[in-house]
Scaffold this active site. Structure first.
Site, PDB file in Angstrom:
ATOM      1  N   GLU A   1      50.121  35.275  44.437  1.00 28.43           N
ATOM      2  CA  GLU A   1      49.829  35.583  43.040  1.00 28.43           C
ATOM      3  C   GLU A   1      49.285  34.335  42.364  1.00 28.43           C
ATOM      4  O   GLU A   1      49.838  33.244  42.493  1.00 28.43           O
ATOM      5  CB  GLU A   1      51.088  36.051  42.314  1.00 28.43           C
ATOM      6  CG  GLU A   1      50.850  36.307  40.808  1.00 28.43           C
ATOM      7  CD  GLU A   1      52.119  36.687  40.071  1.00 28.43           C
ATOM      8  OE1 GLU A   1      52.629  37.792  40.333  1.00 28.43           O
ATOM      9  OE2 GLU A   1      52.592  35.875  39.247  1.00 28.43           O
TER      10      GLU A   1
ATOM     11  N   TYR B   1      47.541  39.188  34.217  1.00 25.01           N
ATOM     12  CA  TYR B   1      46.699  39.772  33.173  1.00 25.01           C
ATOM     13  C   TYR B   1      47.442  39.629  31.851  1.00 25.01           C
ATOM     14  O   TYR B   1      48.584  40.052  31.725  1.00 25.01           O
ATOM     15  CB  TYR B   1      46.492  41.247  33.534  1.00 25.01           C
ATOM     16  CG  TYR B   1      45.753  42.110  32.544  1.00 25.01           C
ATOM     17  CD1 TYR B   1      44.393  42.352  32.722  1.00 25.01           C
ATOM     18  CD2 TYR B   1      46.405  42.749  31.496  1.00 25.01           C
ATOM     19  CE1 TYR B   1      43.708  43.182  31.859  1.00 25.01           C
ATOM     20  CE2 TYR B   1      45.721  43.586  30.629  1.00 25.01           C
ATOM     21  CZ  TYR B   1      44.378  43.802  30.805  1.00 25.01           C
ATOM     22  OH  TYR B   1      43.698  44.637  29.959  1.00 25.01           O
TER      23      TYR B   1
END
Length: 311
Positions: free
Chosen positions: A22, A54
Site C-alpha cells: 500500500e 484516496y
C-alpha cells in the site's frame, strides 16, 4: 472504446498467497518525484498488486490517479482506494469511469474515515455496503471490488457479530475479496477468521500489516482510528525504548533519542517478521504490507521474512 479484460486478484489468491503493498499520494512535489523510484524498488519483489490510498471526499483524487498510473507503468496492478465521503452517486460513476478509461479496474470500496467534525459521509451513500452494490450495478464485472474487514470489529459497529454480518452483506452485494484492517492480536484474528467462515463468508482474506518502525506512528495508527489492541510484547518494545517526554514531541529532551529510535526500529522489524510468520501459518490468502512509501525498510522485512526469497 477500451475492451475490458479483468485480471481477478481474488481468483489468483485461491491459487497461492499473494504479496502486495500500500502506498499513499505524497503531499509534496518532491515526494511525487521520488515515488516512481520507490515503486520500481518494490516491484523487484514482483507484487501481484499495489494499492493507493484516496483522500476523504476525493481531496487527493488527482494525485491518486497519478500514482495508479505509475504503478501500472511499473508493470503491476494498481488498486485504488475509494470512499463514500462527500461523493454523490453520479460523481462516483464519473470518477470510476475515468479510472477505467485510464486502465485502473480494481478498487477497495470503503465508507472512509469521517473528516473532523463530520457526523456522516456527506454523500449519497452512508456505508461501504451501499457503495459495493452501486458499483456492481453500474459497472457489472468490469471492476474487481475489495472490501475492508476488521478482525477486532469496526470501532463504529455495535459488536463483532454485527460487523461480521455487515461483511457478509458486502459479499452478497458483489465484493470479491477482503483486505483486513490492522490487527496485532493473533488470537483475535484466528477467532475472527473462523467466525467469518462460519457466517458463510468465502471471500479470500488479504491481511494488512503495518511495519513497526516508529513509536509515534505505531501508537497513532492503533488508537487514532482503529482502537487496535496492542499486545504485551509490542507494548514492551515501546516502553523499553520510550523517548522522553513522549514520542510525539518534536524536540524531545531525551539524551538517547537516536539510539532509542534505532533500537525500536530493529525490534519492530523483528516483531513484524514474527507476525508475518504467524499470519502465514493461519493459511491466509495474501500479505498486504503498508509500505509507508519507504522501500528500504519494507525490503529488509521481505528479505528477512523470506516472503519472496524462500518461496
Amino acid at each position: 472504446m477500451r475492451r475490458y479484460k479483468l485480471m481477478k486478484l481474488s481468483d489468483a489468491m485461491r491459487e497461492k498467497m499473494l504479496l502486495s503493498f500500500e502506498l499513499f499520494p505524497p503531499k509534496t512535489d518532491k515526494g511525487m518525484e521520488n515515488l516512481p523510484g520507490t515503486i520500481e524498488h518494490l516491484c523487484k519483489y514482483k507484487p501481484e498488486y499495489i494499492s493507493c490510498t484516496y483522500g476523504a471526499g476525493g481531496t487527493n483524487v488527482g494525485k491518486n490517479m497519478d500514482v495508479c498510473k505509475m504503478i501500472k507503468d511499473a508493470g503491476t496492478i494498481p488498486v485504488t482506494h475509494f470512499t463514500c465521503i462527500g461523493n454523490t452517486a453520479e460523481g462516483i460513476k464519473d470518477q470510476l469511469q475515468n479510472y477505467l478509461d485510464n486502465g485502473v479496474d480494481h478498487m477497495l470500496a470503503l465508507r472512509g474515515d469521517l473528516p473532523f467534525g463530520w457526523t456522516g459521509t456527506g454523500g449519497d451513500f452512508a456505508y461501504a455496503t451501499d457503495l459495493v452494490a452501486y458499483v456492481r450495478k453500474e459497472f457489472g464485472d468490469k471492476i474487481e471490488i475489495a472490501v475492508a474487514g476488521s478482525p477486532e470489529g469496526h470501532i463504529s459497529c455495535r459488536s463483532l457479530e454485527a460487523d461480521i454480518a455487515v461483511l457478509k452483506q458486502k459479499q452478497d452485494n458483489g465484493a470479491d475479496y477482503i483486505m483486513t484492517q490492522l490487527c496485532w492480536d493473533m488470537e483475535q484474528f484466528k477467532y475472527w477468521l473462523d467466525a467469518i467462515r462460519c457466517a458463510g463468508i468465502t471471500m479470500p482474506v488479504d491481511v494488512g500489516i503495518m511495519p513497526i518502525l516508529d513509536q509515534a506512528a505505531t501508537i497513532n495508527m492503533a488508537l487514532s482510528r482503529n482502537a487496535c489492541v496492542m499486545p504485551r510484547e509490542l507494548c514492551e518494545i515501546i516502553s523499553k525504548n520510550w523517548i522522553f517526554p513522549n514520542p510525539f514531541v518534536q524536540d524531545p529532551f531525551d539524551a538517547d533519542v537516536e539510539g532509542k529510535k534505532a533500537r525500536f526500529k530493529e525490534a519492530g522489524i523483528e516483531y513484524t517478521i514474527r507476525q508475518i510468520d504467524e499470519y502465514r501459518a493461519c493459511g491466509i490468502d495474501g500479505i498486504h504490507l503498508y509500505a509507508l512509501n519507504k522501500w528500504k525498510d519494507v525490503s529488509e522485512i521481505i528479505d528477512r521474512s523470506g516472503l519472496r526469497t524462500l518461496v
